[in-house]
Design an enzyme around this catalytic site. Structure first.
Site, mmCIF file in Angstrom:
data_model
loop_
_atom_site.group_PDB
_atom_site.id
_atom_site.type_symbol
_atom_site.label_atom_id
_atom_site.label_comp_id
_atom_site.label_asym_id
_atom_site.label_seq_id
_atom_site.Cartn_x
_atom_site.Cartn_y
_atom_site.Cartn_z
ATOM 1 N N THR A 53 13.614 -28.535 3.725
ATOM 2 C CA THR A 53 13.394 -27.093 3.650
ATOM 3 C C THR A 53 12.949 -26.610 5.030
ATOM 4 O O THR A 53 12.889 -27.391 5.982
ATOM 5 C CB THR A 53 12.305 -26.756 2.614
ATOM 6 N N CYS A 54 12.609 -25.328 5.127
ATOM 7 C CA CYS A 54 12.158 -24.819 6.426
ATOM 8 C C CYS A 54 10.817 -25.415 6.828
ATOM 9 O O CYS A 54 10.471 -25.420 8.014
ATOM 10 C CB CYS A 54 12.066 -23.296 6.398
ATOM 11 N N MET A 195 15.481 -16.764 0.412
ATOM 12 C CA MET A 195 14.365 -16.269 1.212
ATOM 13 C C MET A 195 14.589 -14.817 1.645
ATOM 14 O O MET A 195 13.665 -14.000 1.630
ATOM 15 C CB MET A 195 14.160 -17.164 2.436
#
Length: 430
Positions: A53-54, A195
Site C-alpha cells: 500500500t502507500c 483514495m
C-alpha cells in the site's frame, strides 16, 4: 520440513516515502513477485502473500527459518535496488510476533491513521491475489482468516475507529491553512481510485467552486465525477489545464511521476504565482519531489498528512489498550493451533502403522475362521495378538533405555497408556 510464519517489510514507521516508493508493488507486480519469490527459494518458501500500500510493503510467508537471511537480498534484487538502501528500514517478525503483527495491521493499530478501516480491505485483496496465484496454503489461509476475525472483533468491542482523522480529512485541513474557506477554490483530482474517492467526499463537503477529475480512462473518471457534480478530462490534457486549479490531489498507480517540475513551473507562471496546494497520496509519488522548491506551491506527501493525523490519534489511545489485550489472547490461540499441527504427521504415522497391524491380524483371523476354528478362540487370539503388538514397541524402548531416561519414560506411560488406571477401566466397562 519445518515451516515458520515469517513477515518482512517496511512501512511509514521504518522508512520515508522516498524509500517506500522504491519497493512498492502495484497490482500487476504482485503476481510476478510471488512467482519470483517461490522460484528463488523453491520448497523453502511454501506459501507467500504480499501486501503493498502507500504506507507499507510486507511479505507474509510460511517458510523455512533459514530463508530469513536471504529475503533482504531478494527484495533488493527484485526491485533493482542496492541492498544498503532498504536493509536499514526492513523489519522481520517470526512466529508469534509475525502473527501479532498481522492482527495489529488488520485492526488498524499499525496504520498512519490509527483505527482506519481501509487497510483491512487492502489485506483481503492481497490474500485473494495470493490465492489466485496459487501461493496460499493451509497455514497462511488459516492465519488470514483468523486475522480478519480478530480485526472485526477489535472494531466491534473497542472504540479504535471512533472519531478517526483520515488522510483525506488531513488534506482538507492543510488546504484550509493556505486558502481559508475553500468555497472559492477550484479542485482537481488526478486518478479515480478509492483514495481519490475518499478525498473527493471530504473536499466536496466544503463546497468548492468547481471539481475536476482527470483520469486515464474517461469512463471511470465520469463514474466518480457524477457523484460530486464534477467534470472530467483525460490525463493527457492535464498540462494545458493545470494552471486553472488551486488544489490538486493526486493518487494514481503510475510507476513514474506524472506531474513534473517543468509542468508545474509553467502552471505557476500562468497563475501569476498565486498559491497552489498539491497533495500527493501516491506511492511511488505522482509529483516530482523537486516541486517543493517552488515558492508558491505547497506540496504535501502521505508522510506530511500522517503528521497531521497523528495529532488526532491521542484521543483513541485508551482503545488501543483494549485492542492489544484482544490481540494477545488471539495470538496465543493461533500459536496453539500451529503447535498442534506439528503433531499431525506423527499421529498420521501412528494411525497408518496401527492400521497395517490391524489388517495383518484381521487377515490371520479370517484364515482361522475359514479353517473352521471356533470363533470364540479366534477372537481370543486376535485380541491377545493385537495387545502384544500394541505394547511391544514401548516395552522394548523401556527395557533398553538408559537409566537416566527410564524415569522420564515411566512418568509418561500413564499419559500414553491410561489403561493402567483401574478406575478408568471400570468406567469403560459401564
Amino acid at each position: 520440513m519445518v515451516m515458520d510464519v515469517l513477515t518482512f517489510g517496511l512501512n511509514h514507521h521504518s522508512a520515508p516515502v522516498s524509500v517506500r516508493e522504491r519497493v512498492a508493488m502495484s497490482g500487476e507486480l504482485v503476481r510476478p513477485a510471488l512467482d519470483g519469490l517461490r522460484s528463488a527459494f523453491g520448497s523453502s518458501v511454501k506459501e507467500a502473500t504480499i501486501l503493498s500500500t502507500c504506507n507499507r510493503t510486507e511479505i507474509y510467508m510460511a517458510a523455512s527459518p533459514e530463508v530469513s537471511e536471504h529475503i533482504p537480498n531478494w527484495l533488493a534484487d527484485f526491485n533493482s535496488l542496492d541492498k544498503a538502501l532498504i536493509k536499514p528500514h526492513l523489519y522481520q517478525y517470526n512466529q508469534g510476533e509475525a502473527v501479532r503483527h498481522a492482527f495489529r495491521v488488520a485492526s488498524g493499530l499499525d496504520s498512519m491513521v490509527l483505527g482506519e478501516a481501509q487497510i483491512l480491505g487492502q489485506m483481503k485483496t492481497a490474500v485473494r491475489e495470493a490465492n489466485e496465484a496459487g501461493a496460499l496454503g493451509t497455514m497462511l489461509n488459516q492465519l488470514f482468516q483468523k486475522t480478519f476475525s480478530v480485526a472485526k472483533e477489535v472494531r466491534t468491542q473497542t472504540a479504535i475507529g471512533a472519531q478517526s482523522v483520515s488522510l483525506a480529512a488531513a488534506a482538507v485541513r492543510l488546504a484550509e491553512r493556505v486558502f481559508g474557506d475553500l468555497n472559492e477554490t477550484r479542485v482537481l483530482f488526478v486518478g479515480a481510485g478509492e483514495m481519490i474517492e475518499l478525498c473527493a467526499t471530504h473536499f466536496a463537503a466544503k463546497s468548492p467552486k468547481s471539481i475536476m477529475v482527470a483520469n486515464r480512462t474517461l469512463e471511470r473518471g465520469e463514474a466518480l465525477a457524477s457523484r460530486f457534480d464534477a467534470q472530467t478530462m483525460k490525463l493527457i490534457d492535464l498540462p494545458q489545464h493545470l494552471h486553472e486549479y488551486d488544489i490538486v490531489v493526486s493518487c494514481t498507480a503510475s510507476a513514474l511521476p506524472i506531474l513534473g517540475l517543468g509542468m508545474i513551473q509553467k502552471a505557476s507562471k500562468l497563475r501569476r504565482f498565486k498559491p497552489m496546494v498539491m497533495v500527493d497520496l501516491a506511492v511511488p509519488r505522482d509529483i516530482e519531489p523537486e516541486v517543493a522548491k517552488l515558492d508558491d506551491v505547497y506540496i504535501y506527501t502521505v508522510d506530511d498528512l500522517g503528521r497531521v493525523v497523528q495529532m488526532g490519534n491521542d484521543s483513541r489511545q485508551a482503545a488501543v489498550v483494549q485492542a492489544e489485550a484482544i490481540i494477545d489472547s488471539r495470538v496465543q490461540s493461533f500459536m496453539h493451533w500451529m503447535q498442534t499441527r506439528t503433531v499431525v504427521p506423527v499421529i498420521q504415522g501412528l494411525n497408518a502403522g496401527a492400521d497395517v497391524v490391524r489388517q495383518h491380524e484381521l487377515e490371520r483371523a479370517r484364515k482361522m475362521l475359514a479353517k473352521g476354528m471356533d470363533p470364540e478362540e479366534v477372537l481370543e487370539r486376535l485380541s491377545r495378538s493385537l495387545t502384544q503388538k500394541y505394547l511391544h514397541a514401548p516395552m522394548q524402548v523401556l527395557n533398553r533405555s538408559p537409566e537416566e531416561d527410564r524415569g522420564q519414560l515411566v512418568g509418561m506411560l500413564p499419559k500414553l497408556f491410561p489403561f493402567q488406571d483401574t478406575e478408568l477401566l471400570q468406567e469403560n466397562k459401564h
